[in-house]
Design an enzyme around this catalytic site. Structure first.
Site: not given
Ligand code: GUN
Length: 285
Positions: A51, A95, A118
């Site tokens: 990211k 996350q 998200d």
């Molecule tokens: N963990 C696995 N996929 C994601 C996601 O798309 N967003 C977040 N915040 N955590 C994750």
């Protein structure tokens, strides 16, 4: 046809980079995404690094805040409240998964809806299911983009989604329904799953088990979207939920792992961050 999420996301990120390069002159700054990582689970560290790299490419300011596994729920909630109040922050992402002593529901709810890149906040989820404007969750949004770019007709088709998580299964089923597919959501308790999946024109698999989908479960010409991220127990390599080697010759379209859905998720996160930024800069949006 193998759809490369890697290539499509590279193209889309290049377009976003051009768009963002005009922001300092137009708005006085670039979008700012804050990513919070609790603990040091290797998979989460790798996602968060991806990211940050994508942000850097697109020209989005990225702050990754790392907190130890021992952070309390209250401390994490306080950090989120501080970021909600910070006018220089456009997007906040925590996350997942979080350590067991922290409620994911409370954390997700604490993020200001307008900074929820998200699309996990209950108000965003409600807006999605009520067909109101909302931030779409990144993985489902990326899947629909891949299907459309590959020229897959969705309207009228039978889609089967294996998996019913809040992050992928449920929202991808909803987006396919909104594209006028007829959608069935299956899961680990579905009886005679192969009989069902053989009916699918579009099969989306998000169950998190290596080689869960075998060749006998897929009809000739089906479109197969593999959302799994697993380690192959034999080789230790990254693999999806689909037995790619066996199914690729049967499918009309298939996504690989790695290089399929994963890069599209990150690409849509960049898009969502820009959207949140623009909504702050242009409140009429
Ligand atoms: N963990 C696995 N996929 C994601 C996601 O798309 N967003 C977040 N915040 N955590 C994750």
């Amino acid at each position: 046809m193998i759809i490369s999420g890697k290539e499509l996301s590279a193209r889309l990120k290049t377009d976003m980079r051009d768009e963002v390069s005009a922001f300092p002159e137009k708005y006085g700054r670039v979008p700012h995404l804050v990513v919070i990582l609790v603990g040091d689970d290797p998979a989460s560290v790798s996602y968060v690094t991806g990211k940050a790299k994508a942000s850097e490419f697109v020209g989005i300011r990225n702050t990754t805040v790392r907190k130890p596994e021992t952070i309390t729920e209250e401390e994490l909630l306080a950090l989120i409240r501080q970021l909600n109040a910070d006018d220089t922050v456009d997007g906040i992402l925590v996350q997942l998964p979080l350590p067991k002593h922290i409620s994911e529901a409370k954390v997700i709810e604490a993020i200001d809806k307008s900074k929820d890149v998200d699309g996990f906040h209950p108000l965003n989820v409600a807006a999605l299911w009520q067909k109101q404007p909302c931030t779409l969750p990144c993985t489902p949004k990326g899947i629909i983009k891949m299907l459309k770019t590959a020229g897959v007709k969705i309207a009228g088709k039978r889609a089967v989604v294996i998996g019913r998580s809040n992050i992928v299964g449920l929202p991808v089923a909803k987006l396919l329904l909104d594209e006028n597919a007829t959608v069935t959501i299956a899961h680990s308790k579905t009886e005679d799953l192969p009989a069902l999946t053989r009916q699918a024109d579009i099969l989306v698999v998000a169950i998190g088990r290596p080689k869960f989908v075998t060749a006998d479960m897929v009809s000739d010409g089906a479109v197969v979207i593999d959302v799994g991220v697993n380690r192959d127990p034999e080789t230790g390599k990254l693999c999806g939920d689909v037995d790619f080697a066996a199914i690729e010759p049967k499918a009309s379209v298939i996504t690989p792992v790695p290089g399929g859905v994963g890069p599209m998720t990150i690409c849509c996160l960049m898009e969502n961050t820009i959207e949140c930024f623009l909504r702050r800069m242009k409140p009429s949006l």
